[in-house]
Design a protein around this motif. Structure first.
Motif, PDB file in Angstrom:
ATOM      1  N   GLU A 401       0.924   4.388  -1.330  1.00  0.00           N
ATOM      2  CA  GLU A 401       1.950   3.132  -1.432  1.00  0.00           C
ATOM      3  C   GLU A 401       1.608   2.633  -2.756  1.00  0.00           C
ATOM      4  OE1 GLU A 401       4.827   0.985  -0.706  1.00  0.00           O
ATOM      5  OE2 GLU A 401       4.359   2.644   0.302  1.00  0.00           O
ATOM      6  N   VAL A 402       0.362   2.507  -3.273  1.00  0.00           N
ATOM      7  CA  VAL A 402       0.179   1.943  -4.829  1.00  0.00           C
ATOM      8  C   VAL A 402       0.882   2.852  -5.674  1.00  0.00           C
ATOM      9  CG1 VAL A 402      -1.573   1.451  -6.339  1.00  0.00           C
ATOM     10  CG2 VAL A 402      -1.945   0.838  -4.180  1.00  0.00           C
ATOM     11  N   LEU A 403       0.611   4.136  -5.738  1.00  0.00           N
ATOM     12  CA  LEU A 403       1.065   5.190  -6.498  1.00  0.00           C
ATOM     13  C   LEU A 403       2.962   5.032  -6.481  1.00  0.00           C
ATOM     14  CD1 LEU A 403       0.730   7.792  -8.277  1.00  0.00           C
ATOM     15  CD2 LEU A 403       1.026   8.899  -6.324  1.00  0.00           C
ATOM     16  N   ARG A 404       3.209   4.875  -5.421  1.00  0.00           N
ATOM     17  CA  ARG A 404       4.706   4.884  -5.355  1.00  0.00           C
ATOM     18  C   ARG A 404       5.302   3.512  -5.830  1.00  0.00           C
ATOM     19  NH1 ARG A 404       5.640   6.949   0.735  1.00  0.00           N
ATOM     20  NH2 ARG A 404       5.955   9.317   0.125  1.00  0.00           N
ATOM     21  N   ARG A 405       4.352   2.484  -6.234  1.00  0.00           N
ATOM     22  CA  ARG A 405       4.836   1.136  -6.636  1.00  0.00           C
ATOM     23  C   ARG A 405       4.820   1.013  -8.181  1.00  0.00           C
ATOM     24  NH1 ARG A 405       2.072  -1.377  -2.341  1.00  0.00           N
ATOM     25  NH2 ARG A 405       0.317  -2.039  -3.806  1.00  0.00           N
ATOM     26  N   ILE A 406       4.163   2.210  -8.781  1.00  0.00           N
ATOM     27  CA  ILE A 406       3.951   2.228 -10.210  1.00  0.00           C
ATOM     28  C   ILE A 406       5.404   2.463 -10.825  1.00  0.00           C
ATOM     29  CG2 ILE A 406       3.023   3.489 -12.139  1.00  0.00           C
ATOM     30  CD1 ILE A 406       0.708   3.979 -10.489  1.00  0.00           C
ATOM     31  N   PRO A 407       6.032   1.867 -11.716  1.00  0.00           N
ATOM     32  CA  PRO A 407       7.272   2.048 -12.376  1.00  0.00           C
ATOM     33  C   PRO A 407       7.424   3.385 -12.895  1.00  0.00           C
ATOM     34  CG  PRO A 407       6.607  -0.240 -12.805  1.00  0.00           C
ATOM     35  CD  PRO A 407       5.121   0.557 -12.295  1.00  0.00           C
ATOM     36  N   ARG A 408       8.577   3.888 -12.746  1.00  0.00           N
ATOM     37  CA  ARG A 408       8.511   5.319 -13.445  1.00  0.00           C
ATOM     38  C   ARG A 408       8.526   5.274 -14.744  1.00  0.00           C
ATOM     39  NH1 ARG A 408      13.359   9.000 -11.141  1.00  0.00           N
ATOM     40  NH2 ARG A 408      11.897   8.942  -9.405  1.00  0.00           N
TER      41      ARG A 408
END
Length: 576
Positions: A401-408
């Motif tokens: 979930e933390v990884l997915r929140r990192i802006p692209r």
């Protein structure tokens, strides 16, 4: 000698030397020893500089003889006067034109005015088919090129002239045969376009083929095999392909990637044994020599536009089967020594680039399956990544979930306050300041010559970094063919040219640092500092398991850096 020099001293220090002296039982201690061997500063004749500035600003109005006469005046100027001359942005901008290569050569002491005058005289004799003396050929730098990139060999119109150049300049023979002019033509292609007399053509072709048999098996500027420039009787002089098609077909029919790798190695050995003058370490050069005549020397030329024949279509389909096998292997993590296999694959793909004569499509026979394979591999990669993420979600949902929140698309750890203040999008730049307490970490700021338009300092830096070997090469980098105005609104042509030179400097600076950066990356990750094939998976530092690792083999190319420079500038203009 030092006392004698000191007796003549003025106030200018010309030499600073540094040495490290090791004392027994002590650490290295730096000792700086400065010796001043002084001489009076050169006198600048302001009137001479002003007059030369006026002349250089009007070079396009001078005849060829007038330009040669002015080279002598440039040559007579001392270094201080030339440096003063190069402080003029208008003069520098004029010098960075295609037609002013001779002026740059003299200004930077690479050629004397007498050297240039002798070369022009020699070129006129060669173009007129006059007899050449051995003495003038030995004294001349026949590899020096005119404003169109032609060497003396590009200019010949008789076999006698070509033979004289070959006989008297053996040390640059290989360079002369391979050198391409601004149109991309090697000397023989350029010569045969001008010489039409059948007997003279045959004599010239025999001469070139006798010195370098592979020259007739190479490519023309547009990518077509050289045989397509030859008449029927002239083709009889060409050496048969180094390896016959039946042997290449057998090699390309290997059942798997390992078989293809071994087959390529065998083909390369045969080329090496035949003493072809190509770089056998370059897969593109090897595959091109093997395939160009077999694939594109049999095209249908019955009409004005090129078309594939039944033979070329069949052979390209054979190549495609091998190419597809190699591409799949390169995308498979289980493939050993994938780095070298990628090189072989890329070389084979490059060799089928073929003639650049639109609307002809050299890869037409396999274009559709090629596109389908690429899409399939992209889809497969996406599917694998989705599976990895699904497994990770089960094992450690919080981390995922933390990884997915990192802006692209966001920069981390760098100060982008300048871009924010200009309302421009933040972009990774070499002059950004890094947000860290690490010592001795400074932005890579542009050299002073970029904003000051100091051409002498630019040439010195670019030579030191290996981006140019002669001052005249900065003309191409600076984009001399762009015309009178910059392609960007709000930027002068002078600014544009020095932006391009800065891009070349940046490329050279990155190349210089590359080996060190790669070694640090290996050390930090625990990969090991040895340079070699990476076997995956491999345990790295701490709990890190490394499944794939690759360092850059070279810095980002100049063309790509220039593209990114353009993107950055347009972003700034739009935000303004």
């Amino acid at each position: 000698a030092m006392r004698m020099a000191a007796a003549k001293a003025s106030s200018t220090s010309l030499f600073v030397g540094r040495s490290l002296l090791r004392q027994e039982g002590q650490r290295d201690s730096p000792w700086v020893m400065t010796f001043s061997m002084n001489s009076p500063a050169a006198v600048v004749d302001e009137a001479k500089v002003s007059e030369q500035e006026r002349i250089l600003m009007n070079l396009r109005e001078l005849s060829g003889d007038e330009k040669l006469a002015n080279l002598a005046r440039l040559d007579a100027m001392n270094r201080a006067e030339r440096a003063k001359l190069l402080q003029s942005s208008a003069v520098v901008n004029e010098l960075l034109r295609d037609e002013n290569v001779d002026e740059l050569a003299v200004m930077f002491d690479e050629k004397s005015a007498d050297d240039i005058r002798s070369l022009h005289s020699l070129w006129n004799k060669i173009r007129n088919g006059e007899k050449l003396s051995a003495e003038e050929l030995r004294q001349a730098d026949v590899s020096y090129t005119d404003t169109a990139g032609n060497t003396a060999l590009h200019m010949v119109v008789t076999a006698e002239s070509a033979a004289a150049i070959f006989d008297n300049n053996p040390e640059v023979l290989a360079q002369l045969l391979r050198e391409r002019n601004d149109n991309g033509e090697i000397a023989l292609e350029s010569v045969l376009k001008r010489v039409q007399a059948p007997e003279e053509r045959m004599a010239i072709i025999k001469l070139f083929a006798g010195i370098s048999p592979s020259v007739l098996g190479g490519l023309q500027a547009d990518g077509t095999p050289f045989s397509m420039a030859l008449k029927a009787e002239e083709k009889l002089l060409a050496r048969p392909p180094t390896v016959p098609w039946t042997d290449i077909q057998a090699a390309l029919s290997a059942p798997d990637a390992e078989g293809l790798r071994a087959a390529y190695s065998e083909l390369r050995s045969r080329i090496s044994a035949s003493q072809c003058d190509i770089d056998i370490a370059d897969p593109t050069a090897v595959w091109t020599l093997l395939l160009s005549e077999h694939l594109f020397g049999c095209l249908d030329t019955s009409e004005e536009a090129l078309r594939h024949s039944a033979t070329s279509t069949s052979r390209l389909e054979t190549v495609w089967k091998a190419l597809a096998c190699l591409i799949r292997a390169c995308s498979d993590p289980r493939t050993r020594d994938v780095g070298s296999l990628r090189s072989v694959t890329r070389g084979l793909l490059n060799a089928t680039r073929g003639p650049g004569r639109p609307p002809f499509d050299p890869r037409g026979p396999y274009r559709k399956p090629f596109v389908r394979l690429v899409h399939s591999l992209q889809k497969s990669t996406a599917s694998k990544l989705e599976g990895v993420l699904a497994a990770a979600e089960e094992e450690d949902p919080r981390s995922l979930e933390v990884l997915r929140r990192i802006p692209r698309d966001k920069l981390h750890g760098v100060d982008v306050a300048g871009a924010v203040a200009r309302a421009a999008p933040p972009r990774l730049r070499m002059d950004l300041r890094v947000d860290t307490d690490m010592e001795d970490l400074e932005p890579l700021l542009p050299p002073g010559w970029v904003l000051g338009h100091a051409l002498d300092a630019a040439v010195e830096d670019l030579k030191r970094l290996g981006m140019v070997s002669q001052a005249r090469e900065v003309i191409d980098i600076a984009g001399a063919g762009t015309g009178e105005a910059s392609p960007f609104a709000g930027m002068s042509i002078e600014q544009y040219r020095f932006c391009r030179l800065h891009a070349a400097w940046l490329r050279g600076a990155c190349s210089e640092a590359l080996e060190y950066i790669n070694s640090v990356a290996r050390k930090v990750l625990g990969v090991g500092v040895e340079v070699g094939d990476f076997e995956a998976p491999r345990k790295g530092i701490g709990d890190l398991m490394i499944h794939n690792f690759r360092c850059r083999s070279e810095a980002k190319g100049l063309s790509r850096i220039l593209e990114k420079m353009t993107e950055a500038y347009l972003e700034e203009v739009e935000s303004a």
